[in-house]
Design an enzyme around this catalytic site. Structure first.
Site, PDB file in Angstrom:
ATOM      1  N   GLU A  52       0.837  -1.207   0.000  1.00 42.10           N
ATOM      2  CA  GLU A  52       0.000   0.000   0.000  1.00 42.10           C
ATOM      3  C   GLU A  52       0.871   1.256   0.000  1.00 42.10           C
ATOM      4  OE1 GLU A  52      -2.769   0.203   3.293  1.00 42.10           O
ATOM      5  OE2 GLU A  52      -3.843   1.893   2.404  1.00 42.10           O
ATOM      6  N   ASN A  60     -12.536  -1.187  -0.615  1.00 43.51           N
ATOM      7  CA  ASN A  60     -11.780  -1.752   0.509  1.00 43.51           C
ATOM      8  C   ASN A  60     -12.408  -1.268   1.803  1.00 43.51           C
ATOM      9  OD1 ASN A  60      -9.260  -2.708   2.038  1.00 43.51           O
ATOM     10  ND2 ASN A  60      -9.334  -0.526   2.564  1.00 43.51           N
ATOM     11  N   GLU A  61     -12.648  -2.171   2.717  1.00 39.03           N
ATOM     12  CA  GLU A  61     -13.230  -1.809   4.019  1.00 39.03           C
ATOM     13  C   GLU A  61     -14.321  -0.752   3.827  1.00 39.03           C
ATOM     14  OE1 GLU A  61     -10.225  -1.117   7.070  1.00 39.03           O
ATOM     15  OE2 GLU A  61      -9.540  -3.180   6.905  1.00 39.03           O
ATOM     16  N   TYR A  97      -6.761  -8.222  12.005  1.00 40.64           N
ATOM     17  CA  TYR A  97      -5.447  -7.860  12.546  1.00 40.64           C
ATOM     18  C   TYR A  97      -5.317  -8.364  13.986  1.00 40.64           C
ATOM     19  CZ  TYR A  97      -4.367  -4.940   8.536  1.00 40.64           C
ATOM     20  OH  TYR A  97      -4.080  -4.506   7.263  1.00 40.64           O
ATOM     21  N   GLU A 131      -6.166  -8.984   4.175  1.00 39.86           N
ATOM     22  CA  GLU A 131      -5.341  -8.208   5.108  1.00 39.86           C
ATOM     23  C   GLU A 131      -5.300  -8.955   6.427  1.00 39.86           C
ATOM     24  OE1 GLU A 131      -5.936  -3.969   5.673  1.00 39.86           O
ATOM     25  OE2 GLU A 131      -6.548  -3.752   3.579  1.00 39.86           O
ATOM     26  N   GLN A 139       2.286  -5.734   5.959  1.00 44.06           N
ATOM     27  CA  GLN A 139       2.436  -5.501   4.535  1.00 44.06           C
ATOM     28  C   GLN A 139       3.844  -5.925   4.131  1.00 44.06           C
ATOM     29  OE1 GLN A 139       1.172  -1.588   3.313  1.00 44.06           O
ATOM     30  NE2 GLN A 139      -0.776  -1.740   4.404  1.00 44.06           N
TER      31      GLN A 139
HETATM   32  O1  AHR Z   1      -2.954  -2.131   6.403  1.00 42.27           O
HETATM   33  C1  AHR Z   1      -3.284  -0.898   6.943  1.00 42.27           C
HETATM   34  C2  AHR Z   1      -4.757  -0.554   6.822  1.00 42.27           C
HETATM   35  O2  AHR Z   1      -5.500  -1.432   7.595  1.00 42.27           O
HETATM   36  C3  AHR Z   1      -5.372  -0.675   5.458  1.00 42.27           C
HETATM   37  O3  AHR Z   1      -5.142   0.436   4.668  1.00 42.27           O
HETATM   38  C4  AHR Z   1      -6.824  -0.814   5.770  1.00 42.27           C
HETATM   39  O4  AHR Z   1      -7.532  -1.518   4.787  1.00 42.27           O
HETATM   40  C5  AHR Z   1      -6.840  -1.507   7.116  1.00 42.27           C
HETATM   41  O5  AHR Z   1      -7.672  -0.897   8.013  1.00 42.27           O
END
Ligand code: AHR
Length: 512
Positions: free
Chosen positions: A46, A193-194, A262, A319, A368
């Site tokens: 990103e 995205n999201e 995450y 992600e 990432q």
């Molecule tokens: O990876 C960082 C961010 O985390 C991304 O841009 C987003 O999609 C997520 O919230």
């Protein structure tokens, strides 16, 4: 006689480490789970912090050795990983990205503010050509994220045509004028995205309408269409995806749906926990939390199975990774965090989970690739270092494209305070050349565990990754502190000792 595998070079166990009882492990070679799509080892790139600029791209005029602007040290390290697929340009950034900013002569490209990530200047010197050429250099497939929030269907349609058209259209001619004759291939795309958050805070029914509209027009010439991915829920939130999937023109125009998850050591977004120097309570909380990936996948799959045609969709974990507080004193940049043996264990636990779901999960993208969150590689000007996570991806390479096999064993518990998790994780596969590969991870930072293959298998070779402390990591001054070491095999190889806080990948052969 004490059955034991000597790990001369590999035993970097903590001083107070002990060895527990032996665990019996069996591998079922008759009922494969499915092919482990190499894209399970996908990465996310990103425009965020120093992920691209400094991390991958330094430009042709840089003093840092580069090939056409890509830094050579990073390129070489990535080549070693066999990166199967890259997702770009975001993330949140995707919904503010306008592709025309990133084509044409570099000097003419506009500098913009990166409103998603700290308001830093986005020079646009890394754009469409730079991304697709990188994918070509790495031999990676491409996964494009279209801008649904501040972009239009026409903008997305034009971008797809610019990249993929072999025709005499104005957009294809413009690509040729900009230096690229042959079209590139878009293997996957996502629309948004999201979308429940940074991608526009859209209600699911509204996003479903937008998805259906974009998907109707996002086609390439010929039969070989990109796979289309719906932007789905995060963590345990299933309802968003469920509502999106109620729209028949969404399900009928999709090949998969994404989920994001995450791992925050503390579970608290306002103070996520530190990347290094953390207490054992945050070691175990991180690992306990990351193991939720298994339930998250199971819940998402159950939801898909309950939706008409939903069972046909792949689940794309596009992600995931550890997200800590930024590391103080490390080279600046948004979301830059150090990466330790704890991250290596997180990576291994998740890869084992993905292998167990190989029949339904065709891609994941760790967040990432460089300098951002749970990165493969960290850079500081002319210096670079592979992280413990990089080493796990390298050790696990034989799993790419292999046939996932069920593994049965009863893991001992690892406990700290009130929390208890299985100490051991494992996954096995038959590789394309017919050999058996087994990954074994010991999440317990104090106790070694012995694994007995019941006389069926013996270890032919293997590697182990461990650290002297729970936050052992590679720094720019000590880049090789955490690195895999080959197992030194001696005596019986039918029982293996897995050191505390370690990841092993073994090549097995039938026991004589
Ligand atoms: O990876 C960082 C961010 O985390 C991304 O841009 C987003 O999609 C997520 O919230």
């Amino acid at each position: 006689m004490r059955k034991r595998l000597l790990l001369a070079a590999a035993t970097l166990v903590a001083a107070d480490a002990s060895v527990a009882e032996t665990v019996e492990l069996t591998i079922d070679t008759d009922e494969p789970i499915g092919r482990i799509d190499p894209n399970i080892y996908g990465q996310f790139v990103e425009h965020l912090g120093r992920g691209i600029y400094d991390g991958i791209w330094v430009g042709k005029d840089s003093d840092i050795p580069n090939r056409d602007g890509y830094r050579l040290d990073v390129l070489d390290a990535l080549m070693e990983l066999d990166v199967p697929v890259m997702r770009w340009p975001g993330g949140c950034f995707a919904d503010q990205y306008h592709w025309r900013d990133g084509i044409g002569p570099a000097a003419d490209r506009p500098a913009r503010l990166n409103a998603s990530w700290g308001g830093l200047i986005e020079p646009n010197s890394f754009g469409t050509h730079e991304f697709f050429n990188l994918a070509e250099l790495l031999g990676a497939q491409t996964y494009l994220n279209f801008n649904v929030a501040t972009g239009t269907p026409q903008e997305a349609v034009d971008w797809l045509e610019y990249i993929t058209s072999d025709s005499a259209s104005a957009l294809a001619k413009e690509r040729r004028t900009n230096g690229r004759d042959e079209p590139w291939q878009v293997d996957f795309y996502s629309i948004g995205n999201e979308t429940w958050g940074c991608g526009g805070n859209l209600r699911p029914a509204y996003y479903a309408d937008l998805y259906a509209k974009f998907a109707t027009f996002l086609k390439v010439a010929g039969d070989d269409q990109p796979k289309r991915i719906i932007s789905g829920s995060h963590e345990g939130n299933i309802d968003y995806s469920r509502v999106v999937l109620e729209h028949p023109a969404v399900v009928n125009q999709a090949d998969g749906i994404s989920v994001h998850f995450y791992t925050l050591p503390t579970s608290d977004w306002s103070d996520k926990g530190d990347a290094t120097g953390f207490p054992e309570a945050e070691w175990i909380s991180t690992l306990a939390r990351t193991l939720r990936m298994n339930d998250i996948i199971a819940e998402q799959l159950a939801m898909l199975d309950a939706v008409p045609e939903g069972g046909e969709l792949g689940l794309y974990v596009d992600e995931w990774g550890v997200w800590t507080n930024p590391s103080p004193g490390e080279p600046g940049g948004v979301l830059f965090q150090q990466n330790t043996i704890r991250d290596a264990i997180v990576a291994a636990l998740n890869l084992d989970i993905f292998h167990r779901h190989a029949d339904r999960v065709p891609m994941t993208n760790i967040a990432q690739m460089v300098n951002v969150l749970q990165a493969m590689i960290l850079t500081d000007e002319e210096r670079m270092v592979p992280t413990p996570t990089y080493h796990v991806y390298h050790m696990y390479k034989p799993f790419q494209g292999a046939s996932s096999l069920p593994v049965a064993f009863e893991s001992p518990a690892y406990r700290h305070d009130e929390t208890s998790i299985p100490a051991l994780s494992a996954s096995a596969a038959r590789t394309e050349d017919g050999s058996i590969v087994l990954a074994l991870t010991n999440a317990d930072p104090r106790t070694a565990h012995r694994v007995d293959f019941g006389g069926h298998w013996r270890v032919a070779s293997g590697e182990v990754l461990t650290g002297e402390t729970m936050d052992a990591h590679n720094s720019f001054d000590r880049p090789g502190r955490v690195a895999p070491r080959p197992l030194e095999l001696a005596g019986t190889t039918r029982i293996i000792e897995v050191p505390p806080q370690s990841v092993m990948v073994l090549s097995l052969e039938p026991s004589p």
